[in-house]
Scaffold this motif. Structure first.
Motif, short mmCIF file in Angstrom:
data_model
loop_
_atom_site.label_atom_id
_atom_site.label_comp_id
_atom_site.label_asym_id
_atom_site.label_seq_id
_atom_site.Cartn_x
_atom_site.Cartn_y
_atom_site.Cartn_z
N THR A 37 7.57 3.84 -30.05
CA THR A 37 8.63 2.88 -29.74
C THR A 37 8.88 2.80 -28.24
OG1 THR A 37 9.71 3.26 -31.87
CG2 THR A 37 11.06 2.29 -30.11
N ALA A 38 8.92 3.95 -27.58
CA ALA A 38 9.15 3.98 -26.13
C ALA A 38 8.00 3.35 -25.37
CB ALA A 38 9.37 5.42 -25.67
N ILE A 39 6.76 3.59 -25.81
CA ILE A 39 5.60 3.00 -25.13
C ILE A 39 5.61 1.49 -25.27
CG2 ILE A 39 3.07 2.81 -25.21
CD1 ILE A 39 3.00 5.80 -25.90
N ILE A 40 5.95 1.01 -26.47
CA ILE A 40 6.03 -0.44 -26.69
C ILE A 40 7.11 -1.04 -25.79
CG2 ILE A 40 6.65 -2.23 -28.36
CD1 ILE A 40 5.34 -0.44 -30.51
N ARG A 41 8.23 -0.35 -25.68
CA ARG A 41 9.35 -0.84 -24.86
C ARG A 41 9.03 -0.82 -23.37
NH1 ARG A 41 13.08 3.14 -25.69
NH2 ARG A 41 12.37 4.15 -23.76
N ASP A 42 8.44 0.29 -22.90
CA ASP A 42 8.23 0.47 -21.47
C ASP A 42 6.85 0.05 -20.98
OD1 ASP A 42 10.80 1.65 -21.38
OD2 ASP A 42 9.95 3.61 -21.89
N GLY A 43 5.90 -0.09 -21.91
CA GLY A 43 4.54 -0.42 -21.51
C GLY A 43 3.80 0.75 -20.91
N GLN A 44 4.35 1.95 -21.05
CA GLN A 44 3.77 3.18 -20.50
C GLN A 44 4.48 4.37 -21.10
OE1 GLN A 44 4.99 3.78 -16.25
NE2 GLN A 44 6.20 1.93 -16.56
N ASN A 45 3.94 5.56 -20.90
CA ASN A 45 4.60 6.79 -21.31
C ASN A 45 5.27 7.37 -20.07
OD1 ASN A 45 5.26 9.49 -22.05
ND2 ASN A 45 3.72 9.43 -23.68
N LEU A 46 6.55 7.09 -19.93
CA LEU A 46 7.27 7.46 -18.70
C LEU A 46 7.34 8.96 -18.49
CD1 LEU A 46 10.21 4.89 -18.85
CD2 LEU A 46 8.31 4.92 -17.22
N GLN A 47 7.30 9.73 -19.57
CA GLN A 47 7.41 11.18 -19.43
C GLN A 47 6.06 11.82 -19.10
OE1 GLN A 47 8.52 13.31 -22.99
NE2 GLN A 47 8.79 15.25 -21.92
N LEU A 48 5.01 11.43 -19.81
CA LEU A 48 3.74 12.14 -19.69
C LEU A 48 2.73 11.50 -18.74
CD1 LEU A 48 3.23 13.19 -23.41
CD2 LEU A 48 4.20 14.53 -21.53
N LEU A 49 2.79 10.18 -18.58
CA LEU A 49 1.84 9.52 -17.67
C LEU A 49 2.49 8.27 -17.09
CD1 LEU A 49 -1.02 10.27 -16.75
CD2 LEU A 49 -1.90 8.57 -18.32
N PRO A 50 3.51 8.44 -16.24
CA PRO A 50 4.20 7.29 -15.67
C PRO A 50 3.30 6.49 -14.73
CG PRO A 50 4.92 9.32 -14.61
CD PRO A 50 4.06 9.72 -15.77
N LYS A 51 3.60 5.22 -14.62
CA LYS A 51 2.92 4.28 -13.71
C LYS A 51 1.52 3.90 -14.19
CE LYS A 51 5.50 5.83 -9.64
NZ LYS A 51 5.42 6.34 -8.25
N VAL A 52 1.16 4.32 -15.39
CA VAL A 52 -0.10 3.89 -15.98
C VAL A 52 0.22 2.89 -17.09
CG1 VAL A 52 -2.17 4.57 -17.25
CG2 VAL A 52 -1.29 6.02 -15.41
N ILE A 63 -15.51 17.50 -25.57
CA ILE A 63 -15.52 16.91 -24.23
C ILE A 63 -14.68 17.79 -23.32
CG2 ILE A 63 -14.93 14.90 -22.81
CD1 ILE A 63 -15.22 13.18 -25.33
N SER A 64 -15.26 18.27 -22.22
CA SER A 64 -14.55 19.19 -21.34
C SER A 64 -15.07 19.05 -19.92
CB SER A 64 -14.72 20.63 -21.84
OG SER A 64 -13.85 21.51 -21.17
N GLY A 65 -14.27 19.56 -18.98
CA GLY A 65 -14.65 19.49 -17.57
C GLY A 65 -13.46 19.18 -16.70
N PRO A 66 -13.64 19.10 -15.40
CA PRO A 66 -12.54 18.84 -14.46
C PRO A 66 -12.07 17.39 -14.56
CG PRO A 66 -14.63 18.93 -13.29
CD PRO A 66 -14.93 19.30 -14.71
N SER A 67 -11.00 17.16 -15.30
CA SER A 67 -10.63 15.78 -15.63
C SER A 67 -9.13 15.63 -15.86
CB SER A 67 -11.39 15.34 -16.89
OG SER A 67 -11.25 16.30 -17.92
N HIS A 68 -8.36 15.58 -14.81
CA HIS A 68 -6.93 15.33 -14.95
C HIS A 68 -6.70 13.92 -15.46
CE1 HIS A 68 -5.58 19.05 -13.32
NE2 HIS A 68 -6.07 18.85 -12.12
N ALA A 69 -5.81 13.78 -16.43
CA ALA A 69 -5.51 12.48 -17.02
C ALA A 69 -5.05 11.47 -15.96
CB ALA A 69 -4.42 12.64 -18.09
N GLU A 70 -4.26 11.95 -15.01
CA GLU A 70 -3.73 11.06 -13.98
C GLU A 70 -4.84 10.36 -13.20
OE1 GLU A 70 -0.81 14.40 -14.70
OE2 GLU A 70 -2.97 14.20 -14.49
N GLU A 71 -5.95 11.05 -13.01
CA GLU A 71 -7.06 10.50 -12.23
C GLU A 71 -8.02 9.69 -13.10
OE1 GLU A 71 -8.78 13.52 -9.77
OE2 GLU A 71 -6.87 13.96 -8.77
N VAL A 72 -8.26 10.15 -14.33
CA VAL A 72 -9.09 9.38 -15.24
C VAL A 72 -8.48 8.00 -15.47
CG1 VAL A 72 -9.97 9.24 -17.61
CG2 VAL A 72 -10.06 11.41 -16.38
N ALA A 73 -7.16 7.95 -15.65
CA ALA A 73 -6.48 6.68 -15.91
C ALA A 73 -6.57 5.73 -14.72
CB ALA A 73 -5.01 6.95 -16.23
#
Length: 337
Positions: free
Chosen positions: A38-53, A131-141
């Motif tokens: 519901t929050a993702i639909i409202r905000d268009g993003q996950n403000l807590q876990l991956l804001p600005k994406v 799937i593993s390796g150096p891969s922060h979500a913030e950078e993959v996104a």
């Protein structure tokens, strides 16, 4: 174009969903939590876990796990402690030979099983790829160039994931050593938490470099004892993932360690980070497993005492520095024991 199901609407689940959408795949992202969707639909993003994406509207959002049925690839992007429960929920909706991958990094508590083993128990007949390796979500996104490993007992399954997900910003190598890839990914979180403690104490570069170097030695020692290849720990899922997790502020493990180094208790540090800190869980599991199989892991042992027995970080460091002298070569040291 393929149909991709992503289970988990946290940081990495979102990052992979956004990436797959950009590649032209049809993506469905599931969450077990209606409020999260519901929050993702409202905000268009996950403000807590991956804001600005921003999450494109083409990505299907659902709380019905059955909606991923018929996917060419299903990715489990939930925390390690939720892997078994999620796989069990998924079981009625996957067919024999379905391609399933996990990006979680951890070991199951009490059983000490690797996550691919947990998935295999709950989804027998599926093709499991790690799937593993150096891969922060913030950078993959954000499309930052990233390189990871896809590991499976069946190389064709790993290559299928490679073909589906590899793109100009994500390079994927295949690897046959599933155990090594999983132990590297799980245990580096322990060392990353310890690296954060070093930073919180302002110990400097020498200390952190020593910790990381001796840390990967301990990881490899346990991994090899559990059947993994030593070579794997020098690769992306070993030293590569260790470097990025020990040095980046994206790392929840490092951030929790910094708070502990600054004088907070482990519980206070976890509350400040406010999200799952895999290294906290992995420390207890690694400590117990190492004692069960008779593998010496002094850094892990000291981390366990700091996190679970309220030992002073400074005393833990003093005890590590005061250990009996020994040869750096693992082979020479093991022969002398």
């Amino acid at each position: 174009m393929a149909k991709i199901g992503v289970l988990g609407a946290g940081g990495f689940g979102i990052a992979l969903s956004v990436m797959c959408n950009k590649m032209g795949h049809r993506v469905t992202m599931w969450s077990a939590f209606p409020a999260e969707i519901t929050a993702i639909i409202r905000d268009g993003q996950n403000l807590q876990l991956l804001p600005k994406v921003k999450i494109p509207k083409e990505i299907g959002l659902t709380t019905e796990i059955a909606d991923v049925q018929g996917s060419d690839l299903i990715i489990l992007a939930v925390p390690s402690f939720a892997i078994r429960e999620t796989a069990r929920k998924l079981a009625p909706y996957v067919s024999q030979g379905a391609l399933v991958s996990t990006v979680a990094k951890g070991l199951e508590a009490k059983s000490y099983k690797r996550l691919s083993q947990v998935i295999a128990e709950e989804l027998p007949g599926c093709q499991t790829v790690v799937i593993s390796g150096p891969s922060h979500a913030e950078e993959v996104a954000r499309g930052v160039p990233t390189t990871v490993v896809a590991a499976a007992q069946n190389r064709a399954a790993a290559e299928a994931v490679q073909d589906l997900l590899m793109n100009p910003t994500l390079r994927i190598y295949v690897n046959d050593d599933v155990a090594g890839v999983e132990y590297g990914g799980a245990l580096k979180n322990v060392i990353a938490l310890a690296a954060g403690v070093c930073d919180g104490l302002k110990l400097g570069d020498n200390s952190k470099a020593a910790l990381m170097t001796r840390g990967i030695t301990e990881i490899a020692r346990l991994g090899v004892a559990m059947g993994a290849s030593f070579e794997t720990f020098g690769g992306l899922s070993g030293v590569g993932d260790l470097i990025v997790t020990c040095t980046s502020m994206h790392s929840r493990n490092r951030r929790a360690g910094i708070f502990i180094g600054q004088g907070n208790t482990a519980r206070q540090a976890l509350e400040k980070v406010g999200m799952t800190v895999e290294g906290y869980l992995a420390t207890k599991t690694a400590y117990e497993l190492s004692r069960e199989v008779g593998v010496e892991m002094p850094i892990v042992e000291e981390c366990y005492q700091v996190l679970y027995q309220d030992k002073s970080p400074k005393k833990a460091i003093s005890d590590l520095m005061g250990r009996p002298r020994r040869h750096e070569s693992e082979s020479i040291w093991l022969q002398s024991k």
